[in-house]
Design a protein around this motif. Structure first.
Motif, PDB file in Angstrom:
ATOM      1  N   GLY A  32       0.791  -1.214   0.000  1.00 25.16           N
ATOM      2  CA  GLY A  32       0.000   0.000   0.000  1.00 25.16           C
ATOM      3  C   GLY A  32       0.827   1.269   0.000  1.00 25.16           C
ATOM      4  O   GLY A  32       0.273   2.370  -0.056  1.00 25.16           O
ATOM      5  N   GLY A  33       2.152   1.104   0.086  1.00 23.02           N
ATOM      6  CA  GLY A  33       3.036   2.262   0.023  1.00 23.02           C
ATOM      7  C   GLY A  33       3.486   2.796   1.363  1.00 23.02           C
ATOM      8  O   GLY A  33       4.227   3.785   1.428  1.00 23.02           O
ATOM      9  N   SER A  34       3.081   2.171   2.452  1.00 27.25           N
ATOM     10  CA  SER A  34       3.557   2.606   3.767  1.00 27.25           C
ATOM     11  C   SER A  34       5.030   2.241   3.911  1.00 27.25           C
ATOM     12  O   SER A  34       5.447   1.150   3.524  1.00 27.25           O
ATOM     13  N   THR A  35       5.783   3.164   4.475  1.00 25.68           N
ATOM     14  CA  THR A  35       7.224   2.947   4.565  1.00 25.68           C
ATOM     15  C   THR A  35       7.730   3.035   5.994  1.00 25.68           C
ATOM     16  O   THR A  35       7.122   3.668   6.862  1.00 25.68           O
ATOM     17  N   TYR A  36       8.850   2.374   6.190  1.00 25.21           N
ATOM     18  CA  TYR A  36       9.616   2.482   7.428  1.00 25.21           C
ATOM     19  C   TYR A  36      11.062   2.740   7.026  1.00 25.21           C
ATOM     20  O   TYR A  36      11.573   2.095   6.102  1.00 25.21           O
ATOM     21  N   THR A  37      11.706   3.664   7.696  1.00 22.35           N
ATOM     22  CA  THR A  37      13.116   3.956   7.444  1.00 22.35           C
ATOM     23  C   THR A  37      13.843   4.020   8.782  1.00 22.35           C
ATOM     24  O   THR A  37      13.368   4.669   9.715  1.00 22.35           O
ATOM     25  N   ALA A  38      14.966   3.337   8.872  1.00 23.68           N
ATOM     26  CA  ALA A  38      15.743   3.333  10.108  1.00 23.68           C
ATOM     27  C   ALA A  38      16.216   4.751  10.451  1.00 23.68           C
ATOM     28  O   ALA A  38      16.504   5.554   9.556  1.00 23.68           O
ATOM     29  N   ASP A  39      16.302   5.024  11.730  1.00 17.74           N
ATOM     30  CA  ASP A  39      16.719   6.355  12.173  1.00 17.74           C
ATOM     31  C   ASP A  39      18.095   6.732  11.628  1.00 17.74           C
ATOM     32  O   ASP A  39      18.351   7.911  11.347  1.00 17.74           O
ATOM     33  N   SER A  40      18.956   5.753  11.475  1.00 14.76           N
ATOM     34  CA  SER A  40      20.323   6.030  11.043  1.00 14.76           C
ATOM     35  C   SER A  40      20.404   6.560   9.608  1.00 14.76           C
ATOM     36  O   SER A  40      21.405   7.164   9.223  1.00 14.76           O
ATOM     37  N   VAL A  41      19.357   6.333   8.826  1.00 17.05           N
ATOM     38  CA  VAL A  41      19.377   6.772   7.427  1.00 17.05           C
ATOM     39  C   VAL A  41      18.226   7.706   7.093  1.00 17.05           C
ATOM     40  O   VAL A  41      18.101   8.167   5.948  1.00 17.05           O
TER      41      VAL A  41
END
Length: 119
Positions: free
Chosen positions: A54-63
């Protein structure tokens, strides 16, 4: 059998950019989630970014703020745009997808692509 082909790694100077691609193929499948992990020398593999159907994203804090994950559902391809690269981003980057095929949920890994950030 679902297979992943990664591309886009290489050597880049600090502050530079790279774009990783990962294309899935083989058989009939439905992709649920696509993501990128990385493993630096002497460290454990870590999740970098993930995107759902559905396009939901997660990105690590480090990046966060530097890396962007996206996907092209028509091409069964996931991308990782990496900007403002730092030496600590040096690692082997692995594509990872969750697929439903033949009534089963499978997790598939790419072969890995090396990203080296160095002057």
């Amino acid at each position: 059998q679902v297979q992943l082909v990664e591309s886009g790694g290489g050597l880049v100077q600090p502050g530079g950019s790279l774009r990783l691609s990962c294309a899935a193929s083989g058989g009939t499948f439905s992709i649920a989630v696509m993501g990128w992990f990385r493993q630096a020398p002497g460290k454990e593999r870590e999740l970098v970014a993930r995107i759902t159907g559905g396009g939901s994203t997660y990105t690590a804090d480090s990046v966060k703020g530097r890396f962007t994950i996206s996907r092209d559902n028509a091409k069964n391809t996931v991308y990782l745009q990496m900007n403002s690269l730092k030496p600590e981003d040096t690692a082997v980057y692995y594509c990872n997808i969750g697929v439903v095929t033949g009534g089963r949920y499978l997790e598939v890994w790419g072969q890995g692509t090396l990203v080296t950030v160095s002057s």
